[in-house]
Design a protein around this motif. Structure first.
Motif, mmCIF file in Angstrom:
data_model
loop_
_atom_site.group_PDB
_atom_site.id
_atom_site.type_symbol
_atom_site.label_atom_id
_atom_site.label_comp_id
_atom_site.label_asym_id
_atom_site.label_seq_id
_atom_site.Cartn_x
_atom_site.Cartn_y
_atom_site.Cartn_z
ATOM 1 N N GLY A 100 0.649 -1.359 -0.438
ATOM 2 C CA GLY A 100 0.018 0.133 -0.012
ATOM 3 C C GLY A 100 0.981 1.407 -0.070
ATOM 4 N N ALA A 101 2.137 1.323 0.971
ATOM 5 C CA ALA A 101 3.063 2.650 0.722
ATOM 6 C C ALA A 101 2.994 2.651 -0.755
ATOM 7 C CB ALA A 101 3.776 2.748 2.170
ATOM 8 N N LEU A 102 4.015 1.763 -0.829
ATOM 9 C CA LEU A 102 4.630 1.886 -2.618
ATOM 10 C C LEU A 102 4.104 2.600 -3.780
ATOM 11 C CD1 LEU A 102 7.041 1.306 -3.712
ATOM 12 C CD2 LEU A 102 5.920 -1.505 -3.946
ATOM 13 N N MET A 103 2.351 1.660 -3.160
ATOM 14 C CA MET A 103 1.229 2.009 -3.860
ATOM 15 C C MET A 103 0.658 3.618 -3.936
ATOM 16 S SD MET A 103 -1.377 -0.808 -3.807
ATOM 17 C CE MET A 103 -1.504 -2.253 -4.965
ATOM 18 N N ASP A 104 1.314 3.801 -2.389
ATOM 19 C CA ASP A 104 0.563 5.425 -2.789
ATOM 20 C C ASP A 104 1.849 6.263 -3.087
ATOM 21 O OD1 ASP A 104 -1.343 5.367 -1.184
ATOM 22 O OD2 ASP A 104 -0.627 4.724 1.165
ATOM 23 N N THR A 105 2.850 5.705 -3.600
ATOM 24 C CA THR A 105 3.847 6.948 -4.319
ATOM 25 C C THR A 105 3.809 6.655 -5.811
ATOM 26 O OG1 THR A 105 5.773 4.724 -4.937
ATOM 27 C CG2 THR A 105 5.843 5.718 -2.733
ATOM 28 N N GLY A 106 2.355 6.739 -6.175
ATOM 29 C CA GLY A 106 2.050 6.356 -7.199
ATOM 30 C C GLY A 106 2.585 5.060 -8.006
ATOM 31 N N ALA A 107 3.734 4.821 -7.691
ATOM 32 C CA ALA A 107 3.561 3.598 -8.313
ATOM 33 C C ALA A 107 2.287 2.477 -8.619
ATOM 34 C CB ALA A 107 5.191 2.502 -8.290
ATOM 35 N N ALA A 108 2.257 0.952 -10.041
ATOM 36 C CA ALA A 108 1.670 0.166 -9.904
ATOM 37 C C ALA A 108 2.500 -0.937 -9.716
ATOM 38 C CB ALA A 108 1.046 0.231 -11.797
ATOM 39 N N VAL A 109 2.068 -1.803 -9.041
ATOM 40 C CA VAL A 109 2.593 -2.594 -8.403
ATOM 41 C C VAL A 109 2.731 -4.484 -9.071
ATOM 42 C CG1 VAL A 109 3.415 -4.051 -6.402
ATOM 43 C CG2 VAL A 109 3.053 -1.535 -6.597
ATOM 44 N N VAL A 110 3.943 -4.490 -9.616
ATOM 45 C CA VAL A 110 3.724 -6.372 -9.627
ATOM 46 C C VAL A 110 4.276 -6.967 -9.142
ATOM 47 C CG1 VAL A 110 4.211 -7.678 -11.941
ATOM 48 C CG2 VAL A 110 3.541 -5.663 -12.637
ATOM 49 N N THR A 111 3.489 -8.135 -8.355
ATOM 50 C CA THR A 111 4.933 -8.367 -7.388
ATOM 51 C C THR A 111 5.285 -10.142 -7.920
ATOM 52 O OG1 THR A 111 3.325 -7.318 -6.015
ATOM 53 C CG2 THR A 111 4.267 -9.800 -5.184
ATOM 54 N N ILE A 112 6.239 -10.469 -7.099
ATOM 55 C CA ILE A 112 6.406 -11.650 -7.463
ATOM 56 C C ILE A 112 6.854 -12.418 -6.457
ATOM 57 C CG2 ILE A 112 8.880 -13.537 -8.091
ATOM 58 C CD1 ILE A 112 7.635 -10.963 -10.568
ATOM 59 N N GLY A 113 5.770 -13.588 -6.266
ATOM 60 C CA GLY A 113 5.522 -14.420 -4.891
ATOM 61 C C GLY A 113 5.868 -14.780 -4.848
ATOM 62 N N GLY A 114 6.658 -15.945 -4.087
ATOM 63 C CA GLY A 114 5.066 -16.170 -2.464
ATOM 64 C C GLY A 114 3.997 -16.869 -3.611
ATOM 65 N N ASP A 115 3.456 -17.314 -2.494
ATOM 66 C CA ASP A 115 2.037 -18.009 -3.082
ATOM 67 C C ASP A 115 1.461 -17.432 -2.516
ATOM 68 O OD1 ASP A 115 0.404 -18.394 -0.496
ATOM 69 O OD2 ASP A 115 2.438 -19.443 0.604
ATOM 70 N N HIS A 116 -0.033 -18.242 -2.789
ATOM 71 C CA HIS A 116 -1.241 -17.749 -3.408
ATOM 72 C C HIS A 116 -1.471 -17.261 -2.372
ATOM 73 C CE1 HIS A 116 -3.311 -17.405 -7.732
ATOM 74 N NE2 HIS A 116 -3.381 -16.597 -6.765
ATOM 75 N N THR A 117 -1.855 -16.843 -1.300
ATOM 76 C CA THR A 117 -2.167 -16.571 0.259
ATOM 77 C C THR A 117 -2.007 -14.877 -0.056
ATOM 78 O OG1 THR A 117 -1.083 -18.245 0.869
ATOM 79 C CG2 THR A 117 -2.068 -15.749 2.298
ATOM 80 N N LEU A 118 -0.926 -14.450 -0.457
ATOM 81 C CA LEU A 118 -0.379 -12.598 -0.710
ATOM 82 C C LEU A 118 -1.510 -12.239 -1.519
ATOM 83 C CD1 LEU A 118 3.143 -13.531 -1.680
ATOM 84 C CD2 LEU A 118 2.068 -12.754 0.706
ATOM 85 N N SER A 119 -2.611 -12.994 -2.810
ATOM 86 C CA SER A 119 -3.646 -12.269 -3.192
ATOM 87 C C SER A 119 -4.150 -11.520 -2.402
ATOM 88 C CB SER A 119 -3.930 -13.129 -4.454
ATOM 89 O OG SER A 119 -3.004 -13.391 -4.824
ATOM 90 N N LEU A 120 -4.611 -11.756 -1.271
ATOM 91 C CA LEU A 120 -5.191 -11.849 -0.421
ATOM 92 C C LEU A 120 -4.756 -9.905 -0.233
ATOM 93 C CD1 LEU A 120 -8.072 -11.587 1.189
ATOM 94 C CD2 LEU A 120 -7.074 -12.327 2.920
ATOM 95 N N PRO A 121 -4.052 -9.779 0.812
ATOM 96 C CA PRO A 121 -3.598 -8.477 1.489
ATOM 97 C C PRO A 121 -2.933 -8.007 0.034
ATOM 98 C CG PRO A 121 -1.580 -10.445 1.943
ATOM 99 C CD PRO A 121 -2.887 -10.883 0.702
ATOM 100 N N LEU A 122 -2.988 -8.428 -1.410
ATOM 101 C CA LEU A 122 -2.695 -7.558 -2.599
ATOM 102 C C LEU A 122 -4.014 -6.747 -2.877
ATOM 103 C CD1 LEU A 122 0.438 -9.696 -4.078
ATOM 104 C CD2 LEU A 122 0.641 -7.428 -3.362
#
Ligand SMILES: N=C(N)NCCCC(=O)O
Ligand SMILES: [Zn+2]
Ligand SMILES: [Zn+2]
Length: 325
Positions: free
Chosen positions: A110-132
């Protein structure tokens, strides 16, 4: 972003196998004033139900991404020249406490997004999609979701636990952070626990394009179906690499026979050009089961296509703003 973007290390001057492995040899976030698009690693695999190892995906995908080149012919874009793309490093999450890890991811992405960046995440397992998805929804409202996966990942709990790699999308619907008019799984296949898995999933609002549908209908028809469901909505794309057949992605934790080819997946992604993509993740790469980097290569190309789609969108938005002024 107003200045000329700082691009990747020039592979005609510094061999691409030399030097540190940032994604696509791009600059780090701290080397530029601001970023349009940030690739971030999340080495976390405490939510898996079978083979562990996706915590090693960010470094494996960075290594294989050394060979990516700066022009995308399919989308006719040079993403690193048009927009400032960076490697934002890894998010350090607690491997012993899934609840805490989920909170850390939501906050830091969220903090990264607030700098104006669109984020592409390399996981990690699929649990991560919930907080993302939580971080995305806090900023964009409930989003359309395109979920590429062999699995539904809308199961309720495992061993009574709500946050696992098989349950993120049920939680997302319960929390109202996705738009239930625009939820699609793509590439679904394999045995289920029972028929109720499918009826539950449908009740939550998901439409399914199975792996067999992709083979029978072909990429263009599938893209048409998906795009009419997405419409103009802000779109989040989640890619579990096990959507690919084990021949195309052996390095993953819960492999299922009969999957997509990497060509089909990349072509479906290219068919999303012009949609309002706002963020994406690539999850479930488990390098220990990989051979000849097959899976990491596929993941790095998938991430490159996602970055390229986001770059086209950013450039379009900027041009639109320029015309309005
Ligand atoms: N999200 C992935 N990759 N797998 C979910 C599998 C859940 C199960 O063990 O039934
Ligand atoms: Zn899966
Ligand atoms: Zn999954």
């Amino acid at each position: 972003m107003t200045e000329t973007p700082k691009g990747p290390v020039d592979s005609s001057r510094v061999p691409r196998f030399a030097g540190p492995a940032t994604f696509a040899r791009l600059p780090r976030l701290d080397e530029v004033p601001s970023a349009d698009i940030a690739v971030v690693g999340i080495p976390f695999d405490s939510g898996v139900s079978y083979r562990p190892g996706a915590r090693f995906a960010p470094s494996a995908v960075r290594e294989t991404s050394r060979l990516l080149r700066p022009y995308h012919p399919g989308l006719d874009v040079s993403p690193f020249a048009t927009t400032q793309v960076v490697d934002a490093g890894d998010i350090a999450v607690n491997p012993f406490d899934i609840g805490e890890a989920v909170e850390t991811v939501q906050e830091q992405v969220g903090a990264l997004m607030d700098t104006g960046a669109a984020v592409v995440t390399i996981g990690g397992d699929h649990t991560l999609s919930l907080p993302l998805l939580r971080a995305v929804a806090q900023r964009h409202g409930p989003v359309a979701l395109l979920h590429f996966d062999a699995h539904l990942d809308t199961w309720d709990t495992y061993f009574g636990e709500p946050y696992t790699h098989g349950t993120p999308f049920r939680r997302a619907v319960e929390e109202g952070i996705v738009d239930t008019e625009a939820l699609s799984h793509v590439g679904t296949r394999g045995p289920l626990y029972g028929k109720a898995d499918l009826t539950d999933d449908q009740r939550l609002g998901f439409g399914i394009v199975t792996s067999a549908d992709v083979m029978r209908q072909g990429v263009d028809e599938v893209v048409g179906r998906l795009r009419s469901r997405i419409g103009e909505r802000p779109l989040y794309v989640s890619i579990d690499i096990d959507v690919l057949d084990p021949a195309h992605a052996p390095g993953t934790g819960t492999p299922e026979a009969g999957g997509l080819t990497s060509r089909e997946l990349l072509e479906i992604l290219r068919g999303l050009n012009g949609s309002d993509l706002i963020g994406a993740d690539v999850v479930e790469v488990a390098p220990a089961y990989d051979h000849a980097d097959i899976t990491s290569v596929a993941a790095s190309h998938v991430a490159y296509d996602l970055v390229s789609l986001l770059s086209v969108n950013r450039a379009t938005q900027r041009n639109r703003k320029g015309v309005e002024q």
